[in-house]
Design a protein around this motif. Sequence first.
Motif, PDB file in Angstrom:
ATOM      1  N   LYS A  68      -5.556 -15.312   6.649  1.00  0.00           N
ATOM      2  CA  LYS A  68      -5.236 -13.932   7.012  1.00  0.00           C
ATOM      3  C   LYS A  68      -4.866 -13.861   8.494  1.00  0.00           C
ATOM      4  N   ALA A  69      -5.674 -14.474   9.327  1.00  0.00           N
ATOM      5  CA  ALA A  69      -5.411 -14.441  10.773  1.00  0.00           C
ATOM      6  C   ALA A  69      -4.055 -15.047  11.091  1.00  0.00           C
ATOM      7  N   LYS A  70      -3.756 -16.193  10.495  1.00  0.00           N
ATOM      8  CA  LYS A  70      -2.476 -16.853  10.764  1.00  0.00           C
ATOM      9  C   LYS A  70      -1.289 -16.000  10.335  1.00  0.00           C
ATOM     10  N   GLN A  71      -1.461 -15.233   9.259  1.00  0.00           N
ATOM     11  CA  GLN A  71      -0.335 -14.490   8.691  1.00  0.00           C
ATOM     12  C   GLN A  71      -0.231 -13.048   9.178  1.00  0.00           C
ATOM     13  N   THR A  72      -1.250 -12.542   9.871  1.00  0.00           N
ATOM     14  CA  THR A  72      -1.197 -11.142  10.307  1.00  0.00           C
ATOM     15  C   THR A  72      -1.351 -10.945  11.812  1.00  0.00           C
ATOM     16  N   ASP A  73      -1.777 -11.958  12.555  1.00  0.00           N
ATOM     17  CA  ASP A  73      -2.018 -11.791  13.989  1.00  0.00           C
ATOM     18  C   ASP A  73      -0.789 -11.300  14.743  1.00  0.00           C
ATOM     19  N   GLN A  74       0.390 -11.792  14.386  1.00  0.00           N
ATOM     20  CA  GLN A  74       1.610 -11.372  15.097  1.00  0.00           C
ATOM     21  C   GLN A  74       1.941  -9.910  14.803  1.00  0.00           C
ATOM     22  N   LEU A  75       1.673  -9.460  13.599  1.00  0.00           N
ATOM     23  CA  LEU A  75       1.888  -8.050  13.263  1.00  0.00           C
ATOM     24  C   LEU A  75       0.903  -7.171  14.042  1.00  0.00           C
ATOM     25  N   ALA A  76      -0.345  -7.603  14.118  1.00  0.00           N
ATOM     26  CA  ALA A  76      -1.340  -6.851  14.890  1.00  0.00           C
ATOM     27  C   ALA A  76      -0.957  -6.811  16.365  1.00  0.00           C
ATOM     28  N   ALA A  77      -0.396  -7.907  16.884  1.00  0.00           N
ATOM     29  CA  ALA A  77       0.022  -7.960  18.290  1.00  0.00           C
ATOM     30  C   ALA A  77       1.139  -6.956  18.582  1.00  0.00           C
ATOM     31  N   LEU A  78       1.903  -6.598  17.552  1.00  0.00           N
ATOM     32  CA  LEU A  78       2.962  -5.593  17.711  1.00  0.00           C
ATOM     33  C   LEU A  78       2.431  -4.174  17.541  1.00  0.00           C
ATOM     34  N   GLY A  79       1.140  -4.025  17.335  1.00  0.00           N
ATOM     35  CA  GLY A  79       0.543  -2.704  17.195  1.00  0.00           C
ATOM     36  C   GLY A  79       0.426  -2.207  15.773  1.00  0.00           C
ATOM     37  N   CYS A  80       0.744  -3.059  14.810  1.00  0.00           N
ATOM     38  CA  CYS A  80       0.606  -2.655  13.407  1.00  0.00           C
ATOM     39  C   CYS A  80      -0.869  -2.511  13.051  1.00  0.00           C
ATOM     40  N   ASN A  81      -1.160  -1.539  12.217  1.00  0.00           N
ATOM     41  CA  ASN A  81      -2.503  -1.377  11.681  1.00  0.00           C
ATOM     42  C   ASN A  81      -2.582  -2.270  10.439  1.00  0.00           C
ATOM     43  N   VAL A  82      -3.341  -3.356  10.519  1.00  0.00           N
ATOM     44  CA  VAL A  82      -3.434  -4.309   9.412  1.00  0.00           C
ATOM     45  C   VAL A  82      -4.750  -4.099   8.678  1.00  0.00           C
ATOM     46  N   SER A  83      -4.656  -3.817   7.385  1.00  0.00           N
ATOM     47  CA  SER A  83      -5.845  -3.723   6.542  1.00  0.00           C
ATOM     48  C   SER A  83      -5.725  -4.774   5.442  1.00  0.00           C
ATOM     49  N   GLU A  84      -6.812  -4.994   4.753  1.00  0.00           N
ATOM     50  CA  GLU A  84      -6.844  -6.040   3.730  1.00  0.00           C
ATOM     51  C   GLU A  84      -7.580  -5.524   2.505  1.00  0.00           C
ATOM     52  N   LEU A  85      -7.117  -5.952   1.359  1.00  0.00           N
ATOM     53  CA  LEU A  85      -7.812  -5.647   0.115  1.00  0.00           C
ATOM     54  C   LEU A  85      -8.236  -6.981  -0.499  1.00  0.00           C
ATOM     55  N   LEU A  86      -9.543  -7.204  -0.568  1.00  0.00           N
ATOM     56  CA  LEU A  86     -10.084  -8.452  -1.093  1.00  0.00           C
ATOM     57  C   LEU A  86     -10.157  -8.383  -2.615  1.00  0.00           C
ATOM     58  N   LEU A  87      -9.515  -9.349  -3.262  1.00  0.00           N
ATOM     59  CA  LEU A  87      -9.451  -9.335  -4.725  1.00  0.00           C
ATOM     60  C   LEU A  87      -9.909 -10.632  -5.376  1.00  0.00           C
ATOM     61  N   ALA A  88      -9.983 -11.724  -4.623  1.00  0.00           N
ATOM     62  CA  ALA A  88     -10.264 -13.018  -5.244  1.00  0.00           C
ATOM     63  C   ALA A  88     -11.673 -13.084  -5.817  1.00  0.00           C
ATOM     64  N   TYR A  89     -12.645 -12.576  -5.085  1.00  0.00           N
ATOM     65  CA  TYR A  89     -14.036 -12.648  -5.529  1.00  0.00           C
ATOM     66  C   TYR A  89     -14.677 -11.274  -5.663  1.00  0.00           C
ATOM     67  N   GLU A  90     -13.887 -10.229  -5.445  1.00  0.00           N
ATOM     68  CA  GLU A  90     -14.391  -8.868  -5.543  1.00  0.00           C
ATOM     69  C   GLU A  90     -13.466  -8.065  -6.445  1.00  0.00           C
ATOM     70  N   THR A  91     -13.998  -7.008  -7.036  1.00  0.00           N
ATOM     71  CA  THR A  91     -13.200  -6.118  -7.858  1.00  0.00           C
ATOM     72  C   THR A  91     -13.393  -4.698  -7.346  1.00  0.00           C
ATOM     73  N   PRO A  92     -12.498  -4.262  -6.438  1.00  0.00           N
ATOM     74  CA  PRO A  92     -12.614  -2.901  -5.919  1.00  0.00           C
ATOM     75  C   PRO A  92     -12.354  -1.876  -7.024  1.00  0.00           C
ATOM     76  N   SER A  93     -12.879  -0.685  -6.824  1.00  0.00           N
ATOM     77  CA  SER A  93     -12.637   0.387  -7.793  1.00  0.00           C
ATOM     78  C   SER A  93     -11.176   0.806  -7.732  1.00  0.00           C
ATOM     79  N   SER A  94     -10.727   1.488  -8.764  1.00  0.00           N
ATOM     80  CA  SER A  94      -9.341   1.958  -8.769  1.00  0.00           C
ATOM     81  C   SER A  94      -9.098   2.942  -7.630  1.00  0.00           C
ATOM     82  N   ASP A  95     -10.106   3.735  -7.267  1.00  0.00           N
ATOM     83  CA  ASP A  95      -9.959   4.653  -6.127  1.00  0.00           C
ATOM     84  C   ASP A  95      -9.798   3.894  -4.815  1.00  0.00           C
TER      85      ASP A  95
END
Length: 172
Positions: A68-95
Amino acid sequence: MMTPLHYLLYVLPLCLPVASDIKIYAAGSGTAMLSKPETASEIVALSGIDKPNVLYFGTSKYDREDYKAKQTDQLAALGCNVSELLLAYETPSSDEIQAACDPADVILVSGGNTRFAVDRFVELGIDKLMKEAAERWAVLAGGSAGEIVWLDGGHSDSKDPTSYKVPPGLLI
């Protein structure tokens, strides 16, 4: 230095009817290309927003923080708001999934196991939300598996049983 072209292609997993209605940034190698400042600048430019909201799916890499860090750090450096949705080992609710996808101006999918990511996206209904995001002109971005998930085909080793992990209790 040559940079990747912006591809406007049909999206099989999302079943979009017209290729010209979507924006895809396809980088050949997820980690190598997405860690470059030029790539981040091109993704931001394609979004048409100075500081877009970026939703990162590390599902293909089993939500590894180092990727994640390798693939999003440059976007964050440009001021982008980077969020993440974890799906591999977690199952978030539909909401939770809906709340994460709705504000996304850019959806970035990591490289890794294409089949695993697509299986999780379909299982959790995220494929439909990605279609909605594409229809509202969000940028669909990724490299390697993160590129292939938007297309109707591509070369992948995802059928190799040694590279397909099944998180405990989630997909059984």
